[in-house]
Design a protein around this motif. Structure first.
Motif, mmCIF file in Angstrom:
data_model
loop_
_atom_site.group_PDB
_atom_site.id
_atom_site.type_symbol
_atom_site.label_atom_id
_atom_site.label_comp_id
_atom_site.label_asym_id
_atom_site.label_seq_id
_atom_site.Cartn_x
_atom_site.Cartn_y
_atom_site.Cartn_z
ATOM 1 N N SER A 108 40.458 43.929 39.176
ATOM 2 C CA SER A 108 40.894 44.050 40.566
ATOM 3 C C SER A 108 40.597 45.456 41.077
ATOM 4 O O SER A 108 40.601 46.417 40.309
ATOM 5 C CB SER A 108 42.396 43.769 40.685
ATOM 6 O OG SER A 108 42.684 42.442 40.314
ATOM 7 N N ALA A 123 37.798 40.152 40.751
ATOM 8 C CA ALA A 123 36.542 40.278 41.501
ATOM 9 C C ALA A 123 35.377 39.610 40.784
ATOM 10 O O ALA A 123 35.296 39.609 39.550
ATOM 11 C CB ALA A 123 36.239 41.748 41.749
ATOM 12 N N LYS A 137 43.244 35.976 46.903
ATOM 13 C CA LYS A 137 42.172 36.779 46.323
ATOM 14 C C LYS A 137 42.083 38.137 47.009
ATOM 15 O O LYS A 137 41.826 39.145 46.370
ATOM 16 C CB LYS A 137 40.841 36.058 46.461
ATOM 17 C CG LYS A 137 39.685 36.833 45.853
ATOM 18 C CD LYS A 137 38.450 36.000 45.785
ATOM 19 C CE LYS A 137 37.365 36.785 45.070
ATOM 20 N NZ LYS A 137 37.745 37.117 43.691
ATOM 21 N N PHE A 138 42.275 38.142 48.295
ATOM 22 C CA PHE A 138 42.205 39.375 49.066
ATOM 23 C C PHE A 138 43.621 39.703 49.546
ATOM 24 O O PHE A 138 44.061 39.260 50.602
ATOM 25 C CB PHE A 138 41.246 39.218 50.253
ATOM 26 C CG PHE A 138 39.832 38.915 49.848
ATOM 27 C CD1 PHE A 138 39.354 37.610 49.887
ATOM 28 C CD2 PHE A 138 38.988 39.925 49.429
ATOM 29 C CE1 PHE A 138 38.048 37.318 49.512
ATOM 30 C CE2 PHE A 138 37.679 39.644 49.052
ATOM 31 C CZ PHE A 138 37.209 38.345 49.100
ATOM 32 N N THR A 161 43.335 44.616 48.331
ATOM 33 C CA THR A 161 43.089 44.490 46.907
ATOM 34 C C THR A 161 42.279 43.228 46.662
ATOM 35 O O THR A 161 42.721 42.122 47.012
ATOM 36 C CB THR A 161 44.405 44.427 46.100
ATOM 37 O OG1 THR A 161 45.176 45.599 46.355
ATOM 38 C CG2 THR A 161 44.117 44.324 44.605
ATOM 39 N N VAL A 162 41.104 43.418 46.080
ATOM 40 C CA VAL A 162 40.267 42.283 45.709
ATOM 41 C C VAL A 162 40.636 41.940 44.271
ATOM 42 O O VAL A 162 40.388 42.728 43.345
ATOM 43 C CB VAL A 162 38.770 42.629 45.815
ATOM 44 C CG1 VAL A 162 37.922 41.405 45.482
ATOM 45 C CG2 VAL A 162 38.451 43.140 47.212
ATOM 46 N N ASP A 219 31.691 38.883 45.443
ATOM 47 C CA ASP A 219 32.581 39.678 46.287
ATOM 48 C C ASP A 219 31.955 41.019 46.649
ATOM 49 O O ASP A 219 32.517 41.764 47.473
ATOM 50 C CB ASP A 219 33.924 39.919 45.575
ATOM 51 C CG ASP A 219 34.680 38.629 45.290
ATOM 52 O OD1 ASP A 219 35.340 38.545 44.228
ATOM 53 O OD2 ASP A 219 34.575 37.693 46.107
ATOM 54 N N TYR A 257 33.101 46.590 52.885
ATOM 55 C CA TYR A 257 34.397 46.257 53.478
ATOM 56 C C TYR A 257 34.795 47.379 54.432
ATOM 57 O O TYR A 257 34.722 48.565 54.087
ATOM 58 C CB TYR A 257 35.467 46.083 52.387
ATOM 59 C CG TYR A 257 35.235 44.865 51.531
ATOM 60 C CD1 TYR A 257 34.426 44.940 50.401
ATOM 61 C CD2 TYR A 257 35.797 43.635 51.863
ATOM 62 C CE1 TYR A 257 34.202 43.819 49.615
ATOM 63 C CE2 TYR A 257 35.582 42.514 51.085
ATOM 64 C CZ TYR A 257 34.775 42.615 49.970
ATOM 65 O OH TYR A 257 34.545 41.496 49.195
ATOM 66 N N ARG A 281 34.492 42.345 56.645
ATOM 67 C CA ARG A 281 33.499 42.340 55.581
ATOM 68 C C ARG A 281 32.140 42.196 56.252
ATOM 69 O O ARG A 281 32.003 41.448 57.232
ATOM 70 C CB ARG A 281 33.766 41.154 54.653
ATOM 71 C CG ARG A 281 32.853 41.014 53.471
ATOM 72 C CD ARG A 281 33.322 39.868 52.587
ATOM 73 N NE ARG A 281 32.460 39.726 51.440
ATOM 74 C CZ ARG A 281 32.657 38.847 50.465
ATOM 75 N NH1 ARG A 281 33.686 38.019 50.518
ATOM 76 N NH2 ARG A 281 31.832 38.783 49.451
#
Lengths: 115, 114
Positions: free
Chosen positions: A18, A84, A66-67, A80-81, A88, A92, A37
């Motif tokens: 992450s 990943a 996920k995000f 926070t990704v 991805d 960003y 994004r």
């Protein structure tokens, strides 16, 4: 003009880990922050809108688990990704709007590369 | 459905001449329009904006014109300078109270030749 700062500018992470990106409004209080994004040669795609102290509103097709977006204070929002994956990898960008005024100011952007 | 359209992907002009960047929108609820300039690998930089109650806003070399009946706006840069070379995004928002979202066009690459 208003300043919005993003950190880090560049990040490389391993697949499955992450990574957190911070967005700060430096000289104003941002009641609303936006996360975008951008894929190469394409427009900015709004991912989510976050208001200080409340849950983010995600755009259709964006996985909220996920995000993860947190907007804990009037000057800081984080993206926070989680877990990943290479897909991805992207640019960003965050933006922020102050208490007054319609203009939205953008951060410098963060390049994420997942290997 | 693309609500903000920048139909020309690129424009090339000579230094000192006028650059005209066009933008069309379809959502009649949009009442605030902005232009951003973006260099590669950087975040967009705000240039100029216009409210729907106006038809023109000027800031130095940059002027934005709004034609509400045609749902069209344009950005004029005069005189154009090589440093203006970048991708320009048109954006629009609708005041709904609270979190107004910006809707972006796809951008147009401007090249100003010395």
């Amino acid at each position: 003009g208003a300043v919005v700062s993003q950190h880090p500018s560049w990040v490389i992470c391993k697949s499955g880990t992450s990574v957190k990106i911070e967005c700060r409004s430096l000289d104003f209080q941002a009641t609303t922050m936006f996360w975008y994004r951008q894929f190469p040669k394409q427009s900015l795609m709004l991912m989510a809108t976050s208001n200080e102290g409340s849950k983010a509103t995600y755009e259709q097709g964006v996985e909220k688990d996920k995000f993860l977006i947190n907007h804990a204070s009037l000057t800081l929002s984080t993206l926070t990704v989680t877990s990943a994956h290479p897909e991805d990898s992207s640019f960003y960008i965050c933006s922020a709007r102050g208490v007054s005024g319609n203009t939205i100011y953008f951060g410098e952007g963060s390049w994420l590369t997942v290997v | 459905d693309q609500q903000v359209k920048q139909n020309s992907p690129s424009l090339s002009v000579q230094e000192g001449r006028i650059s005209i960047l066009n933008c069309d929108y379809t959502n009649s609820m949009f009442d605030y329009f902005l232009w951003y300039k973006k260099y590669p690998a950087e975040g967009p930089t705000f240039l100029i904006s216009i409210s729907s109650i106006k038809d023109k806003n000027e800031d130095g070399r940059f002027t934005v014109f709004l034609n509400k009946s045609a749902k069209h706006l344009s950005l004029h840069i005069v005189p154009s300078q090589p440093g203006d070379s970048a991708v320009y995004f048109c954006a629009a928002s609708a005041s709904q109270g609270g979190s107004e979202k910006l809707v972006f066009g796809k951008g147009m690459k401007l090249t100003v030749n010395p």
